[in-house]
Scaffold this motif. Structure first.
Motif, PDB file in Angstrom:
ATOM      1  N   ALA A 149     -80.129 -21.847  -9.761  1.00 56.54           N
ATOM      2  CA  ALA A 149     -79.805 -20.879 -10.807  1.00 56.54           C
ATOM      3  C   ALA A 149     -80.395 -19.509 -10.500  1.00 56.54           C
ATOM      4  CB  ALA A 149     -80.308 -21.364 -12.162  1.00 56.54           C
TER       5      ALA A 149
ATOM      6  N   ASP B  27     -77.562 -20.461 -16.619  1.00 53.90           N
ATOM      7  CA  ASP B  27     -76.410 -20.160 -15.755  1.00 53.90           C
ATOM      8  C   ASP B  27     -76.226 -18.668 -15.489  1.00 53.90           C
ATOM      9  OD1 ASP B  27     -75.911 -22.823 -15.639  1.00 53.90           O
ATOM     10  OD2 ASP B  27     -73.952 -22.764 -16.607  1.00 53.90           O
TER      11      ASP B  27
ATOM     12  N   LEU C 272     -68.603 -23.017 -11.261  1.00 58.11           N
ATOM     13  CA  LEU C 272     -69.544 -23.723 -12.134  1.00 58.11           C
ATOM     14  C   LEU C 272     -68.872 -24.832 -12.936  1.00 58.11           C
ATOM     15  CD1 LEU C 272     -71.699 -20.749 -13.472  1.00 58.11           C
ATOM     16  CD2 LEU C 272     -72.392 -22.516 -11.849  1.00 58.11           C
TER      17      LEU C 272
ATOM     18  N   THR D  29     -78.150 -17.436  -8.044  1.00 55.54           N
ATOM     19  CA  THR D  29     -76.721 -17.255  -8.325  1.00 55.54           C
ATOM     20  C   THR D  29     -76.154 -15.941  -7.783  1.00 55.54           C
ATOM     21  OG1 THR D  29     -77.352 -16.568 -10.572  1.00 55.54           O
ATOM     22  CG2 THR D  29     -76.513 -18.813 -10.294  1.00 55.54           C
TER      23      THR D  29
END
Length: 401
Positions: free
Chosen positions: A32, A236, A53, A35
């Motif tokens: 995470a 996320d 995702l 990303t």
């Protein structure tokens, strides 16, 4: 002697559960925090990253929907062992995908990873609720605190490796390898057969009111959905939100994520004291309001230091929603494992399936505006917080109202 042996076994069992909460957090934060680099390595847009995702979402949803049956059929020990090792395999696939710059393979790795932890985490929560009942004290928030501690450690490592320029493919590979030995050691402390149906075929051994007809359980589900969605959205999107929405560098974005996990960890380790001193309802309501304040400041205030401080409020606010709703589900009706499974399933679906949808909103309106969905849900959770009241507190609350 028997009493001492039981206490020792219970203590080892709790330490094992701490491990099984810690490792998912470590692995989740390991990718995470990377990303932005992962997006660049895979050469996808923000909306494209949302599609990638969805591999995590599909896998998680599949694992979660099967989890209650798996626990009743095989027991928590076998489910935890099989799925935790499968999650390591998922991380290895993700590392290979990054090496090959394949978004499709990376999404498949997320599918394996999500499916494994979707099943494992429900089993771990069922096991944790059983330990909490045996100890007759609030320990689930601390157990979930180890998940946040894992994300804190993982985020700290991610910051360092991002600054050092280590490729995300190598980072995910190392994260997977270091988890193998702890899983093999910790699983030995989990007793065989817990959560397993007496019929041995995965059917319910005890029948209660169907969850969709249980009003209180449905409201508990609303609380966990909102709070888990708030936590998952940060996991996320927070680094990208800070990079794209507030102009931070990738390293600073990872540092901001570290602040969020710090808030989550502090809230869960300290939350038990507040719960025992006040009440579940008061703590859930205060947490939701605090989280809403943090999210609102990030959305509406365009000041860098305020954005940095606000993520701590976001983390503190989201920290206790999940463990408190698990505790509430376990003691508010018959078939505690089944009720825990329903709430945990709702929470993990919100945590893992909901946030990728924000990518599509973020593509058209910006990630900051997309977070309005999260803010709305957290405010709704504050309004229905009384659903998590303990059975002995509920008559007093009803009389007061």
């Amino acid at each position: 002697m028997t009493s001492l042996s039981h206490r020792k076994a219970l203590r080892l069992r709790m330490l094992a559960l701490f491990t099984f909460f810690f490792l998912p957090g470590l692995l989740m934060a390991s990718w995470a925090t990377r990303t932005p680099a992962i997006r660049d390595t895979l050469s996808v847009s923000t909306a494209g990253m949302g599609i990638v995702l969805f591999g995590l979402s599909i896998g998680s949803m599949s694992g979660i929907l099967c989890s209650a049956w798996l626990v009743r059929r095989f027991g928590t020990r076998k489910v935890i062992r099989a799925t935790m090792f499968s999650a390591v395999v998922g991380m290895l696939i993700m590392s290979l995908a990054l090496h090959a710059a394949s978004s499709l393979l990376f999404s498949f790795g997320l599918l394996v990873f999500g499916g494994s932890f979707g099943s494992a985490e429900v089993a771990i929560n069922v096991e944790g609720a059983a330990v909490e009942r045996e100890m007759n004290k609030t320990v689930l928030p601390m157990m979930h605190g180890f998940y946040s501690f894992g994300t804190l450690i993982g985020a700290g490592i991610g910051i360092g490796l991002t600054a050092a320029g280590l490729a995300p493919a190598v980072h995910t590979l190392l994260a997977a390898l270091v988890c193998i030995v702890p899983i093999a050691l910790a699983i030995r402390a989990i007793p065989e057969g817990n959560g397993k149906s007496e019929t041995g075929d995965g059917r319910r051994a005890e029948k209660g009111l169907p969850f969709y007809r249980d009003g209180q359980l449905m409201l508990i589900g609303v609380v966990v959905l909102a709070m888990a969605f708030a936590e998952g959205s940060a996991s996320d999107w927070l680094p990208l939100l800070m990079v794209d929405g507030h102009g931070f560098s990738p390293t600073s974005g990872s540092l901001i994520y570290f602040g969020f996990t710090l808030g989550m960890t502090a809230g869960r380790f300290c939350g038990g004291w507040f719960i025992d001193r006040y009440s579940r309802v008061a703590v859930v309501r205060a947490s939701a309001i605090m989280g809403a304040l943090g999210i609102a400041l990030i959305i509406f205030v365009d000041v860098d230091w305020i954005a940095g401080v606000s993520v701590i409020l976001w983390g503190l606010g989201a920290s206790l929603g999940f463990p408190l709703t698990i505790s509430a589900a376990s003691d508010t009706g018959p078939d505690a494992p089944g009720r825990v499974s329903v709430v945990a399933t709702t929470g993990y679906l919100a945590f893992l399936v909901g946030p990728p949808l924000l990518g599509f909103l973020g593509e058209h309106y910006g990630l900051r505006s997309a977070m309005l969905v999260v803010l709305t849900l957290v405010l709704i959770a504050a309004c229905v917080a009384r659903a998590v009241a303990k059975p002995e507190d509920r008559p007093a609350m009803e009389n007061a109202s």
